[in-house]
Write a protein that holds these residues in place. Structure first.
Motif, short mmCIF file in Angstrom:
data_model
loop_
_atom_site.label_atom_id
_atom_site.label_comp_id
_atom_site.label_asym_id
_atom_site.label_seq_id
_atom_site.Cartn_x
_atom_site.Cartn_y
_atom_site.Cartn_z
N LEU A 143 7.73 21.99 53.30
CA LEU A 143 6.40 21.99 53.90
C LEU A 143 5.64 20.71 53.58
N ALA A 144 5.84 20.18 52.37
CA ALA A 144 5.20 18.92 51.98
C ALA A 144 5.70 17.78 52.86
N HIS A 182 1.76 22.32 48.10
CA HIS A 182 3.13 22.66 48.50
C HIS A 182 4.13 22.19 47.44
N SER A 189 -4.09 29.73 45.26
CA SER A 189 -3.43 28.80 46.18
C SER A 189 -3.59 29.20 47.64
N GLU A 210 4.12 18.02 56.29
CA GLU A 210 2.70 17.66 56.27
C GLU A 210 2.52 16.14 56.26
N LEU A 239 -5.32 26.87 50.47
CA LEU A 239 -4.64 26.42 51.68
C LEU A 239 -5.37 26.89 52.94
N GLN A 264 4.15 24.48 44.61
CA GLN A 264 4.81 25.73 44.98
C GLN A 264 6.32 25.55 45.19
N ARG A 302 7.66 23.96 47.55
CA ARG A 302 7.95 23.99 48.98
C ARG A 302 8.01 22.55 49.49
N ASN A 303 9.06 21.86 49.05
CA ASN A 303 9.22 20.46 49.45
C ASN A 303 9.30 20.32 50.97
#
Length: 295
Positions: A150-151, A142, A118, A154, A122, A145, A147-148
């Motif tokens: 960061l999503a 994301h 990953s 983005e 990235l 992972q 990591r909502n």
């Protein structure tokens, strides 16, 4: 002009691909495309062949061909046929020599993420310059992972410059399914529009619609969408997997669907997850021994 923009000559084949209409991509007439867009169109058609299960044919097509785009396609085909080490080696080489190439970024990112790398994926994808497909892959990573946050960032950043792109709408909907609440309904609208319009419908858009329906508690509607998907493609693993989940939710016996999924894709993530949880349960159960009262 961006060839993938609304005015660009690749917009239709691009949309077909990202709507999951892979046969339409393969059959797309590229004879009238300008010379500068011939290679991007070929890459999409080769990727569509891989998605349709013809990775071996793609490998034969690109064997011995040089150029980062087709080498990246070859790596994706290798990974799909199970030659993981060779695929990763090729991508890592391309990441050193052609990291600024959009096709290398996207296909390399796909291979690296699928291989469990990953951070490398990235790092490669983050070098994009206005590449919406790279953005959507970053969002997917994301989300995988958990990591909502960061999503969300983005997607918000891409929305500012990509406006109403199909890819941005899809990425925003994936995030919405993770966030829940009113986002479920918003995601449903996007997937339903794609799934029900004849020009954009595909098994993938139907399954996405069904997932949104399930989150909204609309069991019958979800089942209908999944059955439509399986009518189009009876062996589509994700449709079978989601129908299996629906069957469990409604209290019915999932054995037949589990068997079907095992036959179609023995390594499907749902089966892998179920096997891991079953193993964990068995380990936990060994810690507890039944106590029998003395007579």
């Amino acid at each position: 002009m961006d060839p993938f923009s609304a005015e660009g000559e690749l917009i239709n084949i691009h949309n077909h691909f990202h709507q999951g209409q892979y046969q339409d991509v393969v059959d797309f007439d590229t004879s009238s495309l300008s010379s500068e867009n011939a290679l991007p169109a070929r890459v999409l058609q080769l990727r569509a062949q891989i998605a349709l299960g013809h990775a071996e044919d793609v490998l034969a097509d690109v064997q011995g061909v040089t150029g980062p785009e087709l080498e990246a396609v070859g790596a994706l085909a290798e990974y799909t046929t199970g030659d993981v080490d060779s695929a990763v080696k090729t991508v890592e080489k391309l990441a050193q020599s052609s990291a600024d190439n959009a096709t290398v970024q996207v296909l390399g990112g796909i291979v690296l993420q699928a291989a469990g790398k990953s951070d490398e994926a990235l790092a490669l994808l983050s070098q994009h310059s206005g590449n919406l497909e790279a953005v959507t892959l970053i969002v997917q990573i994301h989300l995988q992972q958990n990591r909502n946050d960061l999503a969300v960032k983005e997607v918000a950043a891409a929305r500012r410059w990509a406006q109403d792109s199909v890819l941005v709408n899809l990425a925003e909907s994936w995030v919405g399914l993770r966030l829940g609440g009113e986002k479920y309904q918003q995601a449903f609208y996007v997937f339903e529009e794609l799934a029900q319009a004849p020009s954009t419908s595909s098994v993938r858009s139907l399954v996405s619609q069904a997932v949104a329906e399930l989150h909204l508690g609309r069991i019958e509607e979800a089942q209908s969408a999944l059955e439509q998907a399986l009518q189009k493609e009876p062996d589509f693993a994700d449709a079978i997997a989601n129908l299996l989940v629906l069957t469990v939710i409604t209290g019915k016996d999932p054995k037949a669907l589990t068997s079907s999924l095992e036959q179609v894709d023995a390594h499907h993530p749902l089966l892998t997850d179920l096997a891991e949880k079953s193993e964990l349960f068995d380990k936990a159960a060994t810690k507890y021994k039944p106590k029998v009262a003395a007579a």
